[in-house]
Write a protein that holds these residues in place. Structure first.
Motif, PDB file in Angstrom:
ATOM      1  N   LEU A  92       0.886  -1.168   0.000  1.00  0.00           N
ATOM      2  CA  LEU A  92       0.000   0.000   0.000  1.00  0.00           C
ATOM      3  C   LEU A  92       0.916   1.207   0.000  1.00  0.00           C
ATOM      4  N   PRO A 122       1.619   4.292  -2.245  1.00  0.00           N
ATOM      5  CA  PRO A 122       1.501   5.276  -3.322  1.00  0.00           C
ATOM      6  C   PRO A 122       2.699   6.223  -3.414  1.00  0.00           C
ATOM      7  N   GLY A 137      -4.057   6.660  -5.339  1.00  0.00           N
ATOM      8  CA  GLY A 137      -3.460   5.796  -4.336  1.00  0.00           C
ATOM      9  C   GLY A 137      -3.490   6.402  -2.944  1.00  0.00           C
ATOM     10  N   HIS A 139      -6.461  -2.170 -12.893  1.00  0.00           N
ATOM     11  CA  HIS A 139      -5.739  -1.632 -11.743  1.00  0.00           C
ATOM     12  C   HIS A 139      -4.241  -1.910 -11.780  1.00  0.00           C
ATOM     13  N   ASP A 161       3.894   4.881   4.038  1.00  0.00           N
ATOM     14  CA  ASP A 161       3.490   3.710   3.264  1.00  0.00           C
ATOM     15  C   ASP A 161       3.160   2.539   4.180  1.00  0.00           C
ATOM     16  N   GLY A 186      -1.840  -1.878  -8.742  1.00  0.00           N
ATOM     17  CA  GLY A 186      -2.441  -1.269  -7.566  1.00  0.00           C
ATOM     18  C   GLY A 186      -3.781  -1.811  -7.147  1.00  0.00           C
ATOM     19  N   SER A 199      -6.996   6.263  -1.574  1.00  0.00           N
ATOM     20  CA  SER A 199      -7.400   4.916  -1.169  1.00  0.00           C
ATOM     21  C   SER A 199      -6.658   4.481   0.090  1.00  0.00           C
ATOM     22  N   LEU A 209      -4.082  -1.884  -3.196  1.00  0.00           N
ATOM     23  CA  LEU A 209      -4.109  -0.509  -2.686  1.00  0.00           C
ATOM     24  C   LEU A 209      -5.418   0.187  -3.016  1.00  0.00           C
ATOM     25  N   LEU A 210      -5.900   0.035  -4.251  1.00  0.00           N
ATOM     26  CA  LEU A 210      -7.049   0.802  -4.719  1.00  0.00           C
ATOM     27  C   LEU A 210      -8.392   0.135  -4.430  1.00  0.00           C
TER      28      LEU A 210
END
Length: 518
Positions: free
Chosen positions: A44, A46, A61, A429, A196, A432, A64, A435-436
């Motif tokens: 996770l 971004p 990112g 995606h 992060d 990601g 989210s 993460l998203l």
């Protein structure tokens, strides 16, 4: 009924959010949780993954990531995960959670993540039930450089991050080794992105399946071979990206219990494609699974979250991007935080798990729907990881897998209602998806609860007898009317699901941006 095509972290998250809002939903996937989500490392990150020209992806990112604390806490509660839940959860993807000793090392999750997100991660970090259940950790990402050229590239990246106003800390090689003693003496320097985080995707998908089961959401283990459409058939209609000679398109079933690989063909036009509104999905059985009692499910709306296979079911510019990944095991954790690095220009990352596992990845290969694990791919990963953390060669190999990321021309996901009535997109995606997932679920849920999302009369037809027939064997019954009445009271207007720049976030990943791409 709303049908979610795809049982990865994105599709399951959407189904869970819709069910929480009281909407009737069914998930269809030949092997839920066994696709790209099964192969993902779960970063996770971004900030540390920011790339030149990809500022829109950074915004998505970051938005989210800020949703992950509440997402994880609510998911753990809905899945019935207690404080004593241990690492066994990730193993039972087809069943309920397994009990066991919980958690991993504490680290500095509370302090650093709390500073970045107002203390939210500190509540559910390694000290909390949700953090232990999902192995959600927020110790930051350390991005390191091996050679002089790698250090120069990292310096350029640091300058770019500074222009974007991102919070990173520039470190010398000695400072990097002070944070992570197992780093090689040859590491020249690094960047620490303290905000992060990372999570175990296998635990997340297992928790989502458990939550859906508790909410009474059917998960049909079958392959979607086409979308039901109103209107006249359009023979030879295009289905988007993809080449090959498969007899029919569909979501690939997992092979050898690992990454997803299509077993019924992965290319070619879908027979019987039509030009009108989407009114449901067409199914075919999967070898080794109970045969579904129905071959068609009528739906008011279909959410296409089929990852790399989305282009086989709708005209979307999504292609498969192969990634090979290794999981190593150690009695004691080798690293305390996620380590990314550049070794002679080649990227590599190492993601620690709370149970001592270390995820090592990942290749990026444009090889179509190829999910073979190759000696060359694994050699490159181990070679580069060894330069950064020499101790990896002493670890036990726990798992090797290859998955297919759903890539798009601009690396942004495609989320929202397209031009075809009755079809909502949630795909593309790429790296990601994990993460998203919270943001994607919120965007789709908000769009489907909006007054303008009310399905037309053409897509609100009564369920057919075929689509209400009970499933056989262990398959749950396909519901095409409503979920249990107890959840109907949760139905809202969508207000409050997204906050702040909702319209801007939705516009960044709108399907309309690909309208002119041939």
């Amino acid at each position: 009924m709303n049908v979610i095509v795809g049982g990865g972290v994105v599709g399951l998250s959407i189904a869970w959010r819709l069910a929480r809002e009281g909407l009737p939903v069914t998930v269809v996937d030949p092997a839920p949780g066994r696709g790209a989500s099964y192969a993902a490392a779960g970063m996770l990150a971004p900030v540390s993954e920011v790339a030149y020209t990809e500022e829109p992806l950074l915004r998505l990112g970051a938005a989210s990531l800020s949703r992950w604390p509440s997402f994880a806490a609510e998911l753990a509660a809905d899945a019935g995960l207690g404080a004593g839940l241990g690492p066994g959860l990730g193993a039972g993807l087809s069943g309920g959670p397994n009990g066991g000793p919980g958690g991993g090392p504490g680290g500095v999750a509370g302090a650093r993540a709390g500073e970045a997100f107002g203390g939210a991660f500190g509540v559910i970090g390694p000290e909390g039930a949700a953090g232990r259940a999902l192995d959600l950790r927020a110790d930051g990402t350390l991005d390191v450089a091996f050679g002089a050229d790698d250090l120069a590239a990292l310096d350029d990246l640091a300058a770019f991050m500074d222009k974007l106003g991102l919070r990173v800390e520039r470190l010398t090689g000695r400072e990097c080794r002070r944070l992570e003693p197992m780093l090689a003496p040859s590491v020249r320097g690094g960047l620490l992105a303290p905000g992060d985080a990372w999570v175990d995707p296998r635990r997340v998908t297992a928790a989502l399946l458990a939550a859906l089961d508790r909410l009474g959401v059917p998960v049909v283990r079958a392959r979607v071979t086409g979308l039901l459409r109103d209107g006249a058939a359009a023979p030879g209609a295009a289905t988007g990206a993809g080449t090959g000679s498969g007899p029919s398109a569909g979501i690939g079933a997992g092979t050898s219990g690992a990454a997803s690989a299509g077993t019924g063909g992965v290319a070619g036009p879908v027979a019987g494609a039509a030009t009108g509104a989407v009114t449901g999905v067409r199914l075919e059985p999967v070898p080794g699974q109970p045969e579904p009692a129905v071959r068609e499910i009528a739906a008011e709306r279909v959410v296409l979250a089929a990852g790399a296979w989305s282009g086989q079911l709708a005209d979307v510019p999504v292609r498969p991007v192969k990634g090979q990944i290794m999981r190593l095991r150690s009695p004691q954790p080798l690293l305390g935080r996620c380590v990314r690095g550049m070794v002679h220009g080649a990227p590599v990352y190492l993601v620690p798990r709370g149970d001592g596992e270390l995820v090592l990845g990942a290749t990026q290969e444009e090889l179509g729907f190829d999910t073979r694990v190759t000696a060359g791919g694994l050699y490159e990963l181990l070679r580069d990881a060894r330069e950064l953390v020499p101790g990896v060669t002493e670890l036990e190999v726990a798992d090797v897998v290859a998955g297919l990321r759903p890539g798009t021309p601009d690396n942004l996901p495609i989320i929202g209602a397209g031009e075809v009535p009755g079809l909502v997109l949630a795909t593309g995606h790429h790296r990601g998806g994990v993460l998203l997932a919270p943001l994607t679920a919120a965007l789709v849920t908000s769009a489907m609860l909006a007054p303008s999302a009310t399905p037309s009369a053409a897509t609100s037809r009564p369920a057919t007898a075929a689509s209400t027939t009970a499933q056989t064997g262990t398959q749950p019954a396909v519901q095409t009317t409503t979920q249990p009445a107890a959840r109907a009271v949760r139905l809202s207007t969508g207000a409050g699901i997204l906050t702040g720049e909702e319209g801007e976030l939705a516009a960044l990943c709108s399907p309309a941006r690909f309208r002119d791409i041939s």
